[in-house]
Structures are given as structure tokens and as C-alpha cells.
Design a protein around this motif. Structure first.
Motif, PDB file in Angstrom:
ATOM      1  N   PHE A 142     128.304 -35.799  42.342  1.00 35.60           N
ATOM      2  CA  PHE A 142     127.619 -34.746  41.895  1.00 35.60           C
ATOM      3  C   PHE A 142     126.082 -35.322  41.530  1.00 35.60           C
ATOM      4  CE2 PHE A 142     131.757 -34.044  40.984  1.00 35.60           C
ATOM      5  CZ  PHE A 142     131.991 -32.458  40.887  1.00 35.60           C
ATOM      6  N   ASN A 143     125.783 -36.541  41.621  1.00 34.24           N
ATOM      7  CA  ASN A 143     124.441 -37.032  41.483  1.00 34.24           C
ATOM      8  C   ASN A 143     123.978 -36.827  40.083  1.00 34.24           C
ATOM      9  OD1 ASN A 143     123.603 -38.877  43.273  1.00 34.24           O
ATOM     10  ND2 ASN A 143     123.717 -37.282  44.883  1.00 34.24           N
ATOM     11  N   GLU A 144     124.758 -36.619  39.050  1.00 33.90           N
ATOM     12  CA  GLU A 144     124.623 -36.257  37.675  1.00 33.90           C
ATOM     13  C   GLU A 144     125.333 -36.669  36.724  1.00 33.90           C
ATOM     14  OE1 GLU A 144     122.398 -35.269  34.896  1.00 33.90           O
ATOM     15  OE2 GLU A 144     121.794 -34.327  36.688  1.00 33.90           O
ATOM     16  N   ILE A 145     125.024 -37.344  35.471  1.00 35.83           N
ATOM     17  CA  ILE A 145     125.860 -37.872  34.140  1.00 35.83           C
ATOM     18  C   ILE A 145     126.144 -36.814  33.517  1.00 35.83           C
ATOM     19  CG2 ILE A 145     124.703 -40.204  34.719  1.00 35.83           C
ATOM     20  CD1 ILE A 145     123.090 -39.393  31.971  1.00 35.83           C
ATOM     21  N   LEU A 146     127.135 -36.843  32.857  1.00 34.95           N
ATOM     22  CA  LEU A 146     127.891 -36.043  31.910  1.00 34.95           C
ATOM     23  C   LEU A 146     127.431 -36.573  30.307  1.00 34.95           C
ATOM     24  CD1 LEU A 146     131.601 -35.039  32.572  1.00 34.95           C
ATOM     25  CD2 LEU A 146     129.393 -33.669  32.046  1.00 34.95           C
ATOM     26  N   PHE A 147     127.382 -37.998  30.020  1.00 32.26           N
ATOM     27  CA  PHE A 147     127.069 -38.425  28.951  1.00 32.26           C
ATOM     28  C   PHE A 147     126.183 -39.594  28.924  1.00 32.26           C
ATOM     29  CE2 PHE A 147     131.602 -37.441  29.204  1.00 32.26           C
ATOM     30  CZ  PHE A 147     131.779 -36.463  28.325  1.00 32.26           C
ATOM     31  N   PRO A 148     125.255 -39.801  28.028  1.00 37.25           N
ATOM     32  CA  PRO A 148     124.195 -41.002  28.024  1.00 37.25           C
ATOM     33  C   PRO A 148     125.035 -42.126  28.400  1.00 37.25           C
ATOM     34  CG  PRO A 148     123.935 -39.598  26.224  1.00 37.25           C
ATOM     35  CD  PRO A 148     125.425 -39.070  26.575  1.00 37.25           C
ATOM     36  N   SER A 149     125.914 -42.487  28.048  1.00 36.74           N
ATOM     37  CA  SER A 149     126.812 -43.861  28.397  1.00 36.74           C
ATOM     38  C   SER A 149     126.926 -43.905  29.674  1.00 36.74           C
ATOM     39  CB  SER A 149     128.174 -43.959  27.697  1.00 36.74           C
ATOM     40  OG  SER A 149     128.990 -42.793  27.826  1.00 36.74           O
ATOM     41  N   ASP A 150     127.009 -42.688  30.737  1.00 34.40           N
ATOM     42  CA  ASP A 150     127.163 -42.771  32.244  1.00 34.40           C
ATOM     43  C   ASP A 150     126.247 -43.444  32.873  1.00 34.40           C
ATOM     44  OD1 ASP A 150     129.416 -41.513  31.711  1.00 34.40           O
ATOM     45  OD2 ASP A 150     128.843 -39.548  32.040  1.00 34.40           O
ATOM     46  N   ARG A 151     124.869 -43.720  31.997  1.00 31.91           N
ATOM     47  CA  ARG A 151     123.983 -44.483  32.816  1.00 31.91           C
ATOM     48  C   ARG A 151     123.478 -45.566  31.868  1.00 31.91           C
ATOM     49  NH1 ARG A 151     120.109 -40.212  35.048  1.00 31.91           N
ATOM     50  NH2 ARG A 151     121.522 -40.498  36.731  1.00 31.91           N
ATOM     51  N   LYS A 152     123.200 -46.779  32.454  1.00 33.68           N
ATOM     52  CA  LYS A 152     122.835 -47.927  31.763  1.00 33.68           C
ATOM     53  C   LYS A 152     121.383 -47.673  31.320  1.00 33.68           C
ATOM     54  CE  LYS A 152     122.332 -52.891  32.667  1.00 33.68           C
ATOM     55  NZ  LYS A 152     122.263 -53.902  33.645  1.00 33.68           N
ATOM     56  N   GLY A 153     121.251 -47.730  29.913  1.00 35.16           N
ATOM     57  CA  GLY A 153     120.042 -47.787  29.098  1.00 35.16           C
ATOM     58  C   GLY A 153     119.768 -46.335  28.983  1.00 35.16           C
ATOM     59  N   HIS A 154     120.656 -45.404  29.101  1.00 28.95           N
ATOM     60  CA  HIS A 154     120.236 -43.788  28.858  1.00 28.95           C
ATOM     61  C   HIS A 154     120.517 -43.703  27.603  1.00 28.95           C
ATOM     62  CE1 HIS A 154     118.742 -40.042  30.599  1.00 28.95           C
ATOM     63  NE2 HIS A 154     119.725 -39.643  30.150  1.00 28.95           N
ATOM     64  N   SER A 155     120.054 -42.752  26.743  1.00 28.63           N
ATOM     65  CA  SER A 155     120.451 -42.472  25.288  1.00 28.63           C
ATOM     66  C   SER A 155     120.249 -40.860  25.052  1.00 28.63           C
ATOM     67  CB  SER A 155     119.405 -43.310  24.502  1.00 28.63           C
ATOM     68  OG  SER A 155     118.144 -42.810  24.541  1.00 28.63           O
ATOM     69  N   ARG A 156     120.133 -40.256  25.813  1.00 28.16           N
ATOM     70  CA  ARG A 156     119.873 -38.924  25.585  1.00 28.16           C
ATOM     71  C   ARG A 156     120.608 -37.802  26.573  1.00 28.16           C
ATOM     72  NH1 ARG A 156     115.692 -35.923  28.323  1.00 28.16           N
ATOM     73  NH2 ARG A 156     114.732 -37.237  29.940  1.00 28.16           N
ATOM     74  N   ILE A 157     120.974 -36.587  26.093  1.00 29.12           N
ATOM     75  CA  ILE A 157     121.463 -35.785  27.009  1.00 29.12           C
ATOM     76  C   ILE A 157     120.463 -34.691  27.387  1.00 29.12           C
ATOM     77  CG2 ILE A 157     123.027 -33.382  27.087  1.00 29.12           C
ATOM     78  CD1 ILE A 157     124.838 -35.674  26.740  1.00 29.12           C
ATOM     79  N   THR A 158     120.586 -34.795  29.094  1.00 25.01           N
ATOM     80  CA  THR A 158     119.514 -33.909  29.405  1.00 25.01           C
ATOM     81  C   THR A 158     119.963 -32.447  29.766  1.00 25.01           C
ATOM     82  OG1 THR A 158     120.375 -34.383  31.736  1.00 25.01           O
ATOM     83  CG2 THR A 158     119.099 -36.131  30.857  1.00 25.01           C
ATOM     84  N   ARG A 159     118.979 -31.596  30.199  1.00 27.87           N
ATOM     85  CA  ARG A 159     119.424 -30.140  30.653  1.00 27.87           C
ATOM     86  C   ARG A 159     120.478 -30.053  31.552  1.00 27.87           C
ATOM     87  NH1 ARG A 159     114.435 -26.560  32.785  1.00 27.87           N
ATOM     88  NH2 ARG A 159     114.798 -28.051  34.511  1.00 27.87           N
ATOM     89  N   ASN A 160     120.274 -31.016  32.671  1.00 24.31           N
ATOM     90  CA  ASN A 160     121.197 -31.021  33.724  1.00 24.31           C
ATOM     91  C   ASN A 160     122.760 -31.464  33.189  1.00 24.31           C
ATOM     92  OD1 ASN A 160     119.920 -29.874  36.262  1.00 24.31           O
ATOM     93  ND2 ASN A 160     118.549 -31.592  36.010  1.00 24.31           N
ATOM     94  N   SER A 161     122.743 -32.622  32.235  1.00 24.37           N
ATOM     95  CA  SER A 161     124.196 -32.916  31.735  1.00 24.37           C
ATOM     96  C   SER A 161     124.713 -31.625  31.034  1.00 24.37           C
ATOM     97  CB  SER A 161     123.781 -33.945  30.726  1.00 24.37           C
ATOM     98  OG  SER A 161     123.323 -35.139  31.493  1.00 24.37           O
TER      99      SER A 161
END
Length: 205
Positions: A142-161
Motif C-alpha cells: 500500500f506504500n502507506e502507514i496506518l499508525f504512527p508506530s508503523d514508521r520509525k520515528g513517526h509521531s502523527r496521523i497523516t491525511r493519507n493514514s
């Protein structure tokens, strides 16, 4: 039933095909899904180079320049195809089990890796979701994350999430958990960037 799905990052070279052949020989799948074939056309000769089963059938979509390209192949002694649908970012087939006569859909995904094309991507996923009736399996990139924890160092929900969450909820899909794996992609650098962008969904029915 055994299904193998893999972002092969280009079919065709001997070393890659040898690895694929070893994988298929080991697990003996009945259905194979590949993303990023990077081929304009998948021929019988290409299939034979990595899958030795005699009775098989396949559908594919071409690459977009130097990226993309989807393939779904299945054992035609086990399944018959009823309907095929495809778009820029997905490939779907409705299969019927020849023995028990059950029918179900399987969809292979390769989402855009950048924000360009995301709107079209979510629109296509909604379109195929509205078309599918009955059991549905959706797999892979999908080349997209569902949760901030799905990406190392990521902390927010994006519009695409959020769009991703909405799509899952709209079609009541179940996100099958990974086993012994937190992320599915890495750039393999020092202080590597890691993400969980590959998923396997099934419908509740």
C-alpha cells in the motif's frame, strides 16, 4: 490454500528468478501475487522461468515506466477465473474453487510511493471495494502507514493514514497481524528508515 505475495522489484534477471523459483518450490503455493514486476508484458516463458507447475493461468498489468507492474498467477487445475478487474494501482480476479465451488476475490496492490497519485489510489480502492461481493482478500504494497508506530520515528496521523483507516472501516476488512516482524520495508542504511507499508486484509465473510 497457500498464497505467496512478494514485491519482487523486477522479474527477469536470472538471480532474482532463481530466488523466486526456490521460494515457490519450498512453499508450493496455489496462488502467487507479485508487485513491481517492472515488465510491460508477462509471457508464458516468463512464468515458466520461476514457476514449474504445468497447469497455471495468470493476469498482469504493465509497469509504469521503470516502476510498478502487477501479477496474479494461480493453479488452473485448482481454480477457474470468473471475473477480472484492474486499474492503475490494483489487479483483481474473482476465482472459483473447482472442488468446493466457493467463489472469492483476490486483489493485488501497489500504491504510489509518494503523495502524487494518492487521491486516485484511494478512489480506485473504493471503486473495487464497491464492486466486490462476497469473500475478499487484499494483499501487499500500500506504500502507506496506518499508525504512527508503523514508521520509525513517526509521531502523527497523516491525511493519507486517515484515508487508509476510512477505507478499511468502509469495507469491514480485517488486518491480519504480522508474525515476528514490526516493519516490512527498510532502506538498509545506518540509522535506517523503517516502515510497515505492506498488509494482508480479508473481509469478514
Amino acid at each position: 490454500m497457500k498464497i505467496i505475495s512478494w514485491n519482487v522489484n523486477e522479474l527477469g534477471n536470472q538471480r532474482k528468478n532463481s530466488s523466486i523459483k526456490d521460494l515457490l518450490r519450498k512453499f508450493q503455493p496455489e496462488i502467487v501475487l507479485f508487485q513491481e514486476t517492472k515488465k510491460e508484458e508477462i509471457t508464458g516463458k516468463c512464468i515458466s522461468s520461476f514457476w514449474a507447475v504445468r497447469d497455471r493461468k495468470w493476469i498482469s498489468t504493465p509497469s509504469l515506466g521503470s516502476s510498478g507492474g502487477l501479477l496474479i498467477a494461480w493453479r488452473s487445475d485448482k481454480f477457474v477465473d470468473i471475473q477480472v478487474e484492474y486499474g492503475t494501482f490494483f489487479l483483481s480476479v474473482k476465482l472459483q474453487d473447482k472442488q468446493v465451488k466457493d467463489q472469492w476475490w483476490i486483489t493485488c496492490i501497489y500504491g504510489p510511493p509518494s503523495n502524487m497519485g494518492k487521491l486516485e489510489f484511494w478512489t480506485e480502492l473504493n471503486d473495487i471495494g464497491n464492486l466486490v461481493l462476497g469473500p475478499w482478500c487484499v494483499r501487499r504494497d500500500f506504500n502507506e502507514i496506518l499508525f504512527p508506530s508503523d514508521r520509525k520515528g513517526h509521531s502523527r496521523i497523516t491525511r493519507n493514514s486517515k484515508c487508509f483507516h476510512d477505507w478499511i472501516a468502509e469495507f469491514s476488512l480485517i488486518d491480519l497481524p504480522l508474525t515476528n516482524l514490526q516493519h516490512t520495508w527498510s532502506n538498509f542504511r545506518v540509522n535506517a528508515s523503517c516502515s510497515k507499508i505492506d498488509r494482508f486484509f480479508i473481509s469478514k465473510d
